[in-house]
Design a protein around this motif. Structure first.
Motif, PDB file in Angstrom:
ATOM      1  N   TYR A 311       6.583   3.044  -9.444  1.00 43.90           N
ATOM      2  CA  TYR A 311       6.636   2.215 -10.652  1.00 43.90           C
ATOM      3  C   TYR A 311       8.048   1.754 -10.986  1.00 43.90           C
ATOM      4  N   SER A 312       9.064   2.600 -10.739  1.00 44.26           N
ATOM      5  CA  SER A 312      10.447   2.219 -11.047  1.00 44.26           C
ATOM      6  C   SER A 312      10.903   1.069 -10.153  1.00 44.26           C
ATOM      7  N   ASP A 313      10.453   1.060  -8.890  1.00 41.71           N
ATOM      8  CA  ASP A 313      10.805  -0.035  -7.976  1.00 41.71           C
ATOM      9  C   ASP A 313      10.099  -1.327  -8.383  1.00 41.71           C
ATOM     10  N   LEU A 314       8.870  -1.194  -8.891  1.00 37.69           N
ATOM     11  CA  LEU A 314       8.135  -2.375  -9.346  1.00 37.69           C
ATOM     12  C   LEU A 314       8.811  -2.974 -10.577  1.00 37.69           C
ATOM     13  N   LEU A 315       9.257  -2.130 -11.497  1.00 41.01           N
ATOM     14  CA  LEU A 315       9.943  -2.624 -12.690  1.00 41.01           C
ATOM     15  C   LEU A 315      11.227  -3.354 -12.317  1.00 41.01           C
ATOM     16  N   LYS A 316      11.970  -2.814 -11.353  1.00 39.65           N
ATOM     17  CA  LYS A 316      13.217  -3.457 -10.906  1.00 39.65           C
ATOM     18  C   LYS A 316      12.935  -4.791 -10.239  1.00 39.65           C
ATOM     19  N   SER A 321       4.776  -9.754  -6.240  1.00 37.41           N
ATOM     20  CA  SER A 321       5.189 -10.763  -5.265  1.00 37.41           C
ATOM     21  C   SER A 321       6.655 -10.613  -4.895  1.00 37.41           C
ATOM     22  N   GLU A 322       7.499 -10.327  -5.885  1.00 38.69           N
ATOM     23  CA  GLU A 322       8.926 -10.119  -5.611  1.00 38.69           C
ATOM     24  C   GLU A 322       9.147  -8.849  -4.791  1.00 38.69           C
ATOM     25  N   ALA A 323       8.371  -7.824  -5.111  1.00 42.18           N
ATOM     26  CA  ALA A 323       8.480  -6.561  -4.361  1.00 42.18           C
ATOM     27  C   ALA A 323       8.079  -6.774  -2.906  1.00 42.18           C
ATOM     28  N   GLY A 327      10.283  -6.388   0.639  1.00 46.66           N
ATOM     29  CA  GLY A 327       9.811  -5.438   1.639  1.00 46.66           C
ATOM     30  C   GLY A 327       9.628  -4.020   1.126  1.00 46.66           C
ATOM     31  N   ILE A 328       9.494  -3.865  -0.192  1.00 43.14           N
ATOM     32  CA  ILE A 328       9.342  -2.505  -0.747  1.00 43.14           C
ATOM     33  C   ILE A 328       7.911  -2.246  -1.234  1.00 43.14           C
ATOM     34  N   LEU A 329       7.031  -3.252  -1.068  1.00 44.47           N
ATOM     35  CA  LEU A 329       5.615  -3.031  -1.334  1.00 44.47           C
ATOM     36  C   LEU A 329       4.984  -2.615  -0.021  1.00 44.47           C
TER      37      LEU A 329
END
Length: 350
Positions: A311-316, A321-323, A327-329
């Motif tokens: 969740y913290s990576d998604l918020l950043k 789509s940006e994630a 390449g972090i999704l």
């Protein structure tokens, strides 16, 4: 997850119940739902512009304890033991506050003595159940043929060995690691098998280290029960400011709930979208396909893959789509072990 609140009369059980369920209800055997506060749900809800946010829930029962108590009283009634089989965890409230207007059932307030009273009876109840099983086997021996007598002796010897371990004070967690007892635990209910968190209900006179806890292997928490109940009358922000001013966050309801989750190896994954952002409770170690089952059996049956991001990576990142661009999704299969705080989008076919 179902939690039973136990404790002696006048220990503050109802106060803790009210604080957890956010309601004032002094009825015996009160049942309530706690929506577990989770900043992750709120943050993801804003990110996704979700119409609805849904928090994980705890089902909580405040068990009645209105009977007259003294040093020789039994804590557990047979009715209570039968009811406890439906619960996943116990919160044992130990009175650790002094209030002359609220007399303690044993006279003096003595947290260590109250805790020992509970733990000893819990263990004796389990030992008594084992002894009854041994007696039953012995009484049926005369009706058995030679082969079944040998099997009965093996079972009886195993029960005697288990009884000795309980009598020697070995913890259930340690005993449970012995696979020889697996069938016995499957066939019988043991009070000691329910994960228990000891809750010392303290007041403003409490000092760190004042309570001498000799049971280091048992999960424990401290809480200003009366203060937490009074904070229910304030809005969330104001209540949190008071906790910070008094430096009591380590003795808060949230800290208690976190301790229960840790004791029971509970974690949460999240789902988010325009319709809803939701936290889902699962056991630590659950796979992606097992977690999908929590949402709907169709998702589990038709599981194709899971898109996963913390969740913290998604918020950043600001969006899925940006994630994905960064390449972090990740794409994970059905055997992926879900982590606490994972945001998951399940792809499936019906």
């Amino acid at each position: 997850m179902k939690i039973a609140i136990l404790g002696l009369p006048k220990s503050g059980k109802s106060t803790i119940f009210n604080s957890l369920t956010n309601k004032i209800d002094q009825k015996s055997n009160s049942f309530g739902i706690m929506k577990v506060p989770d900043n992750r749900v709120e943050a993801l809800g804003e990110l996704s512009s979700s119409i609805k946010t849904s928090f994980a829930e705890l089902e909580i029962m405040d068990f009645e304890s209105t009977q007259i108590f003294n040093d020789s009283s039994e804590f557990f009634s047979d009715e209570m033991i039968n009811s406890l089989q439906e619960f996943d965890a116990i919160l044992l409230i130990i009175r650790s506050f002094n209030d002359p207007s609220v007399p303690h059932p044993f006279g003096l307030v003595n947290p260590e003595k109250d805790l020992e009273h509970f733990l000893l009876e819990q263990r004796f109840r389990d030992i008594d159940m084992i002894e009854k099983r041994i007696e039953k086997i012995d009484s049926e021996k005369t009706t058995l043929n030679k082969k079944n007598k040998e099997l009965a002796k093996i079972q009886s010897d195993l029960l005697i060995s288990l009884k000795n371990e309980f009598e020697n004070g070995i913890s259930f967690e340690k005993i449970n690691k012995n696979h020889e007892y697996k069938k016995i635990f499957q066939e019988s209910f043991f009070l000691s098998s329910i994960p228990t968190t000891i809750v010392f209900n303290i007041d403003e006179n409490y000092l760190d280290g004042k309570i001498i806890n000799t049971h280091k292997n048992i999960s424990q928490s401290w809480i200003y029960g009366k203060l937490e109940e009074e904070l229910l009358l304030l809005d969330k922000k104001e209540a949190e400011e008071i906790r910070q001013d008094l430096k009591i966050n380590d003795y808060s309801i949230q800290n208690l709930v976190n301790q229960v989750f840790k004791q029971n190896k509970i974690i949460h994954f999240l789902t988010t979208g325009e319709k809803d952002t939701k936290a889902w409770q699962i056991k630590s170690g659950s796979t992606a396909v097992e977690s999908a089952q929590k949402i709907h059996s169709d998702i589990s049956r038709g599981f194709i893959r899971a898109e996963v991001i913390h969740y913290s990576d998604l918020l950043k990142s600001g969006s899925f789509s940006e994630a994905k661009k960064k390449g972090i999704l990740r794409t994970e299969g059905k055997d992926y072990i879900v982590k606490n705080g994972d945001v998951i989008n399940f792809l499936f076919s019906v």
